[in-house]
Design an enzyme around this catalytic site. Structure first.
Site, PDB file in Angstrom:
ATOM      1  N   ASP A   1       9.298   0.980   5.133  1.00 38.04           N
ATOM      2  CA  ASP A   1      10.385   0.389   5.915  1.00 38.04           C
ATOM      3  C   ASP A   1      11.242   1.468   6.559  1.00 38.04           C
ATOM      4  OD1 ASP A   1       9.321  -1.800   4.688  1.00 38.04           O
ATOM      5  OD2 ASP A   1      11.024  -2.146   3.350  1.00 38.04           O
TER       6      ASP A   1
ATOM      7  N   SER B   1      13.553  -5.879   6.745  1.00 40.14           N
ATOM      8  CA  SER B   1      14.140  -4.552   6.511  1.00 40.14           C
ATOM      9  C   SER B   1      15.564  -4.354   6.989  1.00 40.14           C
ATOM     10  CB  SER B   1      13.268  -3.461   7.138  1.00 40.14           C
ATOM     11  OG  SER B   1      12.080  -3.365   6.437  1.00 40.14           O
TER      12      SER B   1
ATOM     13  N   GLU C   1      17.433   3.894  -1.809  1.00 31.97           N
ATOM     14  CA  GLU C   1      16.906   2.628  -2.368  1.00 31.97           C
ATOM     15  C   GLU C   1      16.434   2.837  -3.808  1.00 31.97           C
ATOM     16  OE1 GLU C   1      16.308  -0.523  -1.119  1.00 31.97           O
ATOM     17  OE2 GLU C   1      16.482  -0.319   1.055  1.00 31.97           O
TER      18      GLU C   1
ATOM     19  N   THR D   1       0.833  -1.213   0.000  1.00 34.31           N
ATOM     20  CA  THR D   1       0.000   0.000   0.000  1.00 34.31           C
ATOM     21  C   THR D   1       0.863   1.257   0.000  1.00 34.31           C
ATOM     22  OG1 THR D   1      -0.083  -0.236   2.404  1.00 34.31           O
ATOM     23  CG2 THR D   1      -2.004  -1.019   1.190  1.00 34.31           C
TER      24      THR D   1
ATOM     25  N   ALA E   1      14.940 -11.484   4.515  1.00 31.60           N
ATOM     26  CA  ALA E   1      13.901 -12.200   5.248  1.00 31.60           C
ATOM     27  C   ALA E   1      12.654 -11.340   5.427  1.00 31.60           C
ATOM     28  CB  ALA E   1      14.440 -12.633   6.606  1.00 31.60           C
TER      29      ALA E   1
HETATM   30  C1  GLA Z   1       9.035  -3.955   0.842  1.00 36.37           C
HETATM   31  C2  GLA Z   1       9.202  -2.497   0.447  1.00 36.37           C
HETATM   32  C3  GLA Z   1       8.160  -1.617   1.139  1.00 36.37           C
HETATM   33  C4  GLA Z   1       6.756  -2.174   0.938  1.00 36.37           C
HETATM   34  C5  GLA Z   1       6.706  -3.666   1.254  1.00 36.37           C
HETATM   35  C6  GLA Z   1       5.377  -4.282   0.892  1.00 36.37           C
HETATM   36  O1  GLA Z   1       9.308  -4.120   2.203  1.00 36.37           O
HETATM   37  O2  GLA Z   1      10.492  -2.024   0.787  1.00 36.37           O
HETATM   38  O3  GLA Z   1       8.263  -0.289   0.665  1.00 36.37           O
HETATM   39  O4  GLA Z   1       6.274  -1.894  -0.341  1.00 36.37           O
HETATM   40  O5  GLA Z   1       7.726  -4.382   0.570  1.00 36.37           O
HETATM   41  O6  GLA Z   1       4.400  -3.780   1.711  1.00 36.37           O
END
Ligand code: GLA
Length: 324
Positions: free
Chosen positions: A164, A118, A152, A31, A115
């Site tokens: 994240d 983050s 990123e 989202t 995993a």
């Molecule tokens: C990864 C991305 C986030 C988000 C999630 C899915 O963690 O880094 O920005 O889009 O996937 O919710």
């Protein structure tokens, strides 16, 4: 420990040290690049960094997880190497008018890579914070998170949203971050003491920049083009009905974005009111939507989720970008 790794590698003591947690997302998946809400929480596992500035454009990085010393430069491009996030963050800080022209860096992590919790956001946010602290700047955690996302997106080439970076920059263990990813308005909600959260690793690894995350992002872009605006999560029911001429898979992607955002809004209210049975039901629905509509789960994770539900979890779902 991080100071010892730094000193054993480089000799003198570091100028700054810092710890940044990993995160797990409770609900609100895919989202965060579609204008919707997310609800992640910080973990007690995370990344420790120790840094001393340099003036010669060199970056030397020692990790507790990889052999040897990574020798990089401030004008390097991403090299598909574990040190890229630190190099990108130091470059970003410098380009933004803060941070040194090179650095000696030690990094230790208790987060497993790939995993879905983050590790890359923790390294990037942590490095930017150290660069800020080294130069006595006062960027807010939100500003740091925005810069970390740029690393990123622009340096690494991973088209992620902001969840994240905001989660690891702002929340602490025991608190969920209710974040509106369109406005970056947020609130911190205490997790209830009546329930435990278990984060289970399926053992199936993935690399987000492998490309499948990008494909989902592009599919959402196609729906956005048909809609005429970028906020997939905020479309009305009538707008959703109007997508009926699109390819069936694109309609499923749109339905996930819309329903997942609505579930996240409901789950946020349920968490605030400590209505955990309702919260768990929304987690279960979120998993079904990721499995059937967004199609980002894998059989090993579906099986784990089904087991957790069968053996009495209040709610269970995959977390993170998916495909592992
Ligand atoms: C990864 C991305 C986030 C988000 C999630 C899915 O963690 O880094 O920005 O889009 O996937 O919710």
């Amino acid at each position: 420990m991080i100071k010892a790794l730094f000193q054993n590698t480089f000799g003198p003591a570091p100028s700054v040290t810092g710890f940044t947690p990993g995160r797990v997302n409770l609900i609100g998946e895919h989202t965060d690049y579609n204008g919707g809400w997310v609800l992640p929480t910080a973990l007690t596992l995370g990344v420790s960094l120790a840094i001393a500035p340099r003036t010669d454009g060199r970056i030397r990085i020692r990790s507790d997880k990889f052999e040897g010393l990574a020798e990089r430069r401030m004008d390097d491009r991403a090299a598909d190497h574990w040190s890229d996030y630190i190099v990108g963050a130091l470059q970003r800080a410098r380009a933004d008018g803060f941070g040194p022209n090179g650095a000696d860096v030690a990094v230790m992590t208790t987060l497993p890579f790939g995993a879905g919790i983050s590790s890359s956001a923790a390294v990037t946010v942590g490095t930017l914070r150290c660069a800020r602290d080294l130069t006595d700047q006062n960027q807010s955690n939100t500003e740091i998170a925005v810069l970390a996302r740029q690393v990123e997106n622009d340096f690494i080439g991973m088209p992620c949203g902001i969840m994240d970076q905001m989660a690891v920059a702002i929340s602490s263990p025991g608190q969920a971050l209710s974040l509106d990813t369109k406005t970056l308005d947020y609130a911190l909600i205490d997790l209830p003491e009546t329930h435990h959260m278990a984060v289970i690793h399926s053992g199936v690894f993935r690399q987000l920049n492998e490309g499948r995350y990008k494909i989902r992002k592009e599919e959402c872009d196609a729906v956005k083009a048909a809609l005429g605006h970028d906020d997939l999560c905020l479309m009305s029911d009538a707008e959703f009905e109007g997508l009926s001429t699109l390819d069936a898979s694109l309609i499923r992607r749109a339905r996930h974005a819309l329903s997942e955002h609505r579930r996240t809004v409901l789950a946020t209210a349920a968490l605030k009111a400590k209505r955990m049975t309702e919260f768990g039901g929304l987690m279960n629905d979120s998993h079904a939507s990721m499995r059937d509509d967004f199609e980002i789960t894998v059989p090993a994770v579906d099986a784990l989720v089904a087991d957790a539900q069968r053996f009495g979890a209040t709610g269970a779902r995959m977390t993170g970008g998916g495909f592992g």
